[in-house]
Enzyme design. Structure first.
Site, PDB file in Angstrom:
ATOM      1  N   GLY A 110      -9.651 -11.323  42.772  1.00 40.72           N
ATOM      2  CA  GLY A 110      -9.498 -12.094  43.998  1.00 40.72           C
ATOM      3  C   GLY A 110      -9.592 -13.593  43.789  1.00 40.72           C
ATOM      4  N   ALA A 111      -9.386 -14.042  42.549  1.00 42.99           N
ATOM      5  CA  ALA A 111      -9.487 -15.474  42.251  1.00 42.99           C
ATOM      6  C   ALA A 111      -8.108 -16.105  42.096  1.00 42.99           C
ATOM      7  CB  ALA A 111     -10.295 -15.687  40.975  1.00 42.99           C
TER       8      ALA A 111
ATOM      9  N   SER B 298      -4.630 -12.804  39.240  1.00 50.28           N
ATOM     10  CA  SER B 298      -3.834 -11.583  39.220  1.00 50.28           C
ATOM     11  C   SER B 298      -4.449 -10.419  38.449  1.00 50.28           C
ATOM     12  CB  SER B 298      -2.424 -11.879  38.712  1.00 50.28           C
ATOM     13  OG  SER B 298      -1.544 -11.082  39.429  1.00 50.28           O
ATOM     14  N   SER B 299      -5.663 -10.096  38.824  1.00 47.24           N
ATOM     15  CA  SER B 299      -6.271  -8.886  38.277  1.00 47.24           C
ATOM     16  C   SER B 299      -5.476  -7.658  38.710  1.00 47.24           C
ATOM     17  CB  SER B 299      -7.722  -8.763  38.749  1.00 47.24           C
ATOM     18  OG  SER B 299      -7.803  -8.524  40.134  1.00 47.24           O
TER      19      SER B 299
ATOM     20  N   ASP C 106       3.767 -12.110  39.075  1.00 45.47           N
ATOM     21  CA  ASP C 106       2.533 -11.636  38.442  1.00 45.47           C
ATOM     22  C   ASP C 106       2.788 -10.473  37.495  1.00 45.47           C
ATOM     23  OD1 ASP C 106       1.669 -13.430  40.277  1.00 45.47           O
ATOM     24  OD2 ASP C 106       0.501 -12.015  41.481  1.00 45.47           O
TER      25      ASP C 106
ATOM     26  N   TYR D 201       0.164 -16.156  54.166  1.00 44.64           N
ATOM     27  CA  TYR D 201       1.228 -15.909  53.195  1.00 44.64           C
ATOM     28  C   TYR D 201       2.505 -15.428  53.901  1.00 44.64           C
ATOM     29  CZ  TYR D 201       3.582 -13.777  49.166  1.00 44.64           C
ATOM     30  OH  TYR D 201       4.495 -13.415  48.206  1.00 44.64           O
TER      31      TYR D 201
HETATM   32  P1  ADP Z   1      -6.072 -10.833  42.367  1.00 47.38           P
HETATM   33  O1  ADP Z   1      -4.878 -10.089  41.902  1.00 47.38           O
HETATM   34  O2  ADP Z   1      -5.766 -12.266  42.679  1.00 47.38           O
HETATM   35  O3  ADP Z   1      -7.235 -10.721  41.448  1.00 47.38           O
HETATM   36  P2  ADP Z   1      -5.892  -8.909  44.473  1.00 47.38           P
HETATM   37  O4  ADP Z   1      -6.551  -8.792  45.787  1.00 47.38           O
HETATM   38  O5  ADP Z   1      -4.428  -8.933  44.426  1.00 47.38           O
HETATM   39  O6  ADP Z   1      -6.537 -10.187  43.754  1.00 47.38           O
HETATM   40  O7  ADP Z   1      -6.365  -7.700  43.543  1.00 47.38           O
HETATM   41  C1  ADP Z   1      -7.721  -7.377  43.399  1.00 47.38           C
HETATM   42  C2  ADP Z   1      -7.892  -5.888  43.590  1.00 47.38           C
HETATM   43  O8  ADP Z   1      -7.400  -5.196  42.416  1.00 47.38           O
HETATM   44  C3  ADP Z   1      -9.325  -5.462  43.717  1.00 47.38           C
HETATM   45  O9  ADP Z   1      -9.768  -5.576  45.048  1.00 47.38           O
HETATM   46  C4  ADP Z   1      -9.257  -3.998  43.252  1.00 47.38           C
HETATM   47  O10 ADP Z   1      -8.767  -3.174  44.287  1.00 47.38           O
HETATM   48  C5  ADP Z   1      -8.198  -4.036  42.159  1.00 47.38           C
HETATM   49  N1  ADP Z   1      -8.860  -4.232  40.857  1.00 47.38           N
HETATM   50  C6  ADP Z   1      -8.775  -5.295  40.041  1.00 47.38           C
HETATM   51  N2  ADP Z   1      -9.543  -5.142  38.928  1.00 47.38           N
HETATM   52  C7  ADP Z   1     -10.148  -3.950  39.048  1.00 47.38           C
HETATM   53  C8  ADP Z   1     -11.088  -3.209  38.243  1.00 47.38           C
HETATM   54  N3  ADP Z   1     -11.540  -3.709  37.100  1.00 47.38           N
HETATM   55  N4  ADP Z   1     -11.481  -1.987  38.691  1.00 47.38           N
HETATM   56  C9  ADP Z   1     -11.018  -1.484  39.847  1.00 47.38           C
HETATM   57  N5  ADP Z   1     -10.151  -2.140  40.653  1.00 47.38           N
HETATM   58  C10 ADP Z   1      -9.713  -3.352  40.274  1.00 47.38           C
HETATM   59 MG    MG Z   2      -3.123  -9.797  43.030  1.00 46.52          MG
END
Ligand code: ADP
Ligand code: MG
Length: 420
Positions: free
Chosen positions: A144-145, A148-149, A197, A249
């Site tokens: 959530g930073a 793009s996790s 992403d 957005y």
């Molecule tokens: P961003 O992509 O900017 O980090 P997003 O809201 O698009 O933020 O994605 C974050 C979401 O991805 C988390 O709320 C979770 O649902 C999922 N996620 C990311 N990393 C993990 C993890 N290590 N384990 C489980 N879910 C994850």
């Molecule tokens: Mg994302």
């Protein structure tokens, strides 16, 4: 290391891998067959251009999702998936033969289920043919930073599924996989994002940024050459969470479409034209007729595309002209100001972080990166100035906001891989 600065990720990758495999062994009483990894990303320049058919210029960073995988246990129902997130300390079970959306408490598994669903939708892989899986995942991409996790999770999942299906890397069409992962995020998770992403997480190259034409999906790796110049890429997390699938957005997207539609009519272009198809002169030609808000939005997108291409030109020639570094810094600054005043997606904390950076010695350039409304700034900083940068920015930010900024020094790495 300065205050707020995290341990360099590259030294921790081996340690993370070993811990993941050990955790896997303890949980599933066997070693994983393989581990897939996929990076997060930071966008150097080209913000909110992706859904306007324009250009982006992201870097895959040495912050990754690691996903350890093996087949199902004996006696498990065909297609059964047990997935454990080490970060959440949660296990969820679902089935490849029944890819439905998860209940809210298990929402994070939608990124995984969604990728299986989308690969099937796009005819790239049939999850119904997979025997099932046991998966343990772990990530050091901050969530959530704006780094793009989510895309890292999707690409790690896609590569893992191909590996499980016995499809070799050379047979994988990575741009198509990125598109499928975007479909998963758009339709299955329900977040309305562009292609950047997933594309960079799948196709990033070491020491390079990737120029992506988001319309044609043509792409080109451009060596950053930062190491040779003693420069570092630094992201600063504002600790103001970005609000991703909220109104801001979608509203910006609608305003961009409105501007493009208006100009298409005025200039006799096809109705589905995008802002990419118009020049700044054409936009100025409708000033006063196009409503002020869509006008400003369009001005951001059109000038941002131009800035992105200019930045690529400068990096592409290896900063060989005397003034290139200064020009590069100016482009980052103008990008930020455009996001602040024309696109209105920055928040006061982010503007503060960028201002603090601009006032630090040894900073070539700084701007907000990512979707906006919080998240991170990206900074290009002289290595020798790094300690003072992280200390001063962290302290002054803390004084004014009470928030703890986090500093990440990044290397540009390759896109998703299978680690045998
Ligand atoms: P961003 O992509 O900017 O980090 P997003 O809201 O698009 O933020 O994605 C974050 C979401 O991805 C988390 O709320 C979770 O649902 C999922 N996620 C990311 N990393 C993990 C993890 N290590 N384990 C489980 N879910 C994850
Ligand atoms: Mg994302």
């Amino acid at each position: 290391m300065g205050q707020g600065e995290e341990a360099p990720a590259q030294t921790t990758q081996e340690t993370r891998l070993a811990a993941l495999c050990q955790g896997f062994q303890e949980k599933f009483s066997q070693a994983p067959q393989f581990v897939s990894r996929a990076p997060g990303r930071v966008n150097l320049i080209g913000e909110h251009t992706d859904y306007n058919g324009g250009f982006v210029f992201p870097v895959a960073i040495n912050r990754t999702v690691l996903m350890a995988v093996t087949g199902p246990e004996e006696g498990a129902a065909p297609g059964q998936v047990r997935i454990f997130s080490k970060d959440y300390d949660r296990e969820v079970t679902f089935n490849f033969n029944n890819l439905e959306k998860a209940p809210e408490a298990e929402r994070w598994t939608n990124y995984v289920r969604g990728v299986a669903w989308a690969l099937s939708q796009r005819g790239l892989l049939d999850p119904g043919k997979l025997p099932g899986a046991r998966i343990m995942l772990e990530s050091d991409v901050p969530q959530g930073a704006g780094l793009s996790s989510s895309a890292a999770l999707e690409i790690a999942t896609a590569l893992a599924l191909f590996q499980l299906a016995g499809i070799s890397d050379v047979a994988i069409d990575r741009p198509k996989v990125a598109l499928a992962c975007q479909l998963a995020e758009n339709r299955f998770v329900g977040a309305n994002t562009g292609i950047m992403d997933q594309f960079i997480s799948a196709l990033g190259q070491p020491d390079s940024a990737l120029l992506i034409d988001t319309r044609s999906l043509e792409y080109r790796a451009v060596p950053l050459g930062f190491a040779g110049r003693g420069l570092k890429l630094v992201a600063v997390n504002s600790a103001v969470p970005h609000r991703h699938d909220t109104g801001g957005y979608n509203q910006r997207r609608a305003e961009c479409e409105e501007a493009a539609k208006f100009m298409a009519k005025v200039y006799g272009k096809p109705e589905d034209s995008q802002l990419r198809d118009f020049t700044l002169e054409q936009l100025l030609g409708v000033q006063g007729r196009l409503a002020p808000v869509p006008f400003k939005r369009a001005r951001h997108v059109i000038t941002e595309d131009a800035r992105t291409l200019k930045a690529v030109e400068i990096l592409g020639r290896g900063f060989s002209h005397e003034s290139d570094l200064t020009t590069f810094g100016r482009l980052l600054r103008e990008s930020h100001e455009s996001m602040r005043f024309d696109f209105e997606i920055t928040v006061p904390e982010i503007d503060l972080l960028v201002n603090l950076a601009w006032n630090q010695p040894g900073v070539i350039g700084a701007r907000m990166t990512g979707g906006g409304f919080g998240g991170c700034t990206v900074n290009v900083v002289e290595e020798t100035a790094l300690d003072a940068f992280s200390k001063n920015v962290w302290q002054k930010y803390r004084q004014e906001t009470g928030l703890d900024a986090k500093m990440y020094v990044f290397d540009a790495v390759e896109g998703g891989t299978i680690i045998a």
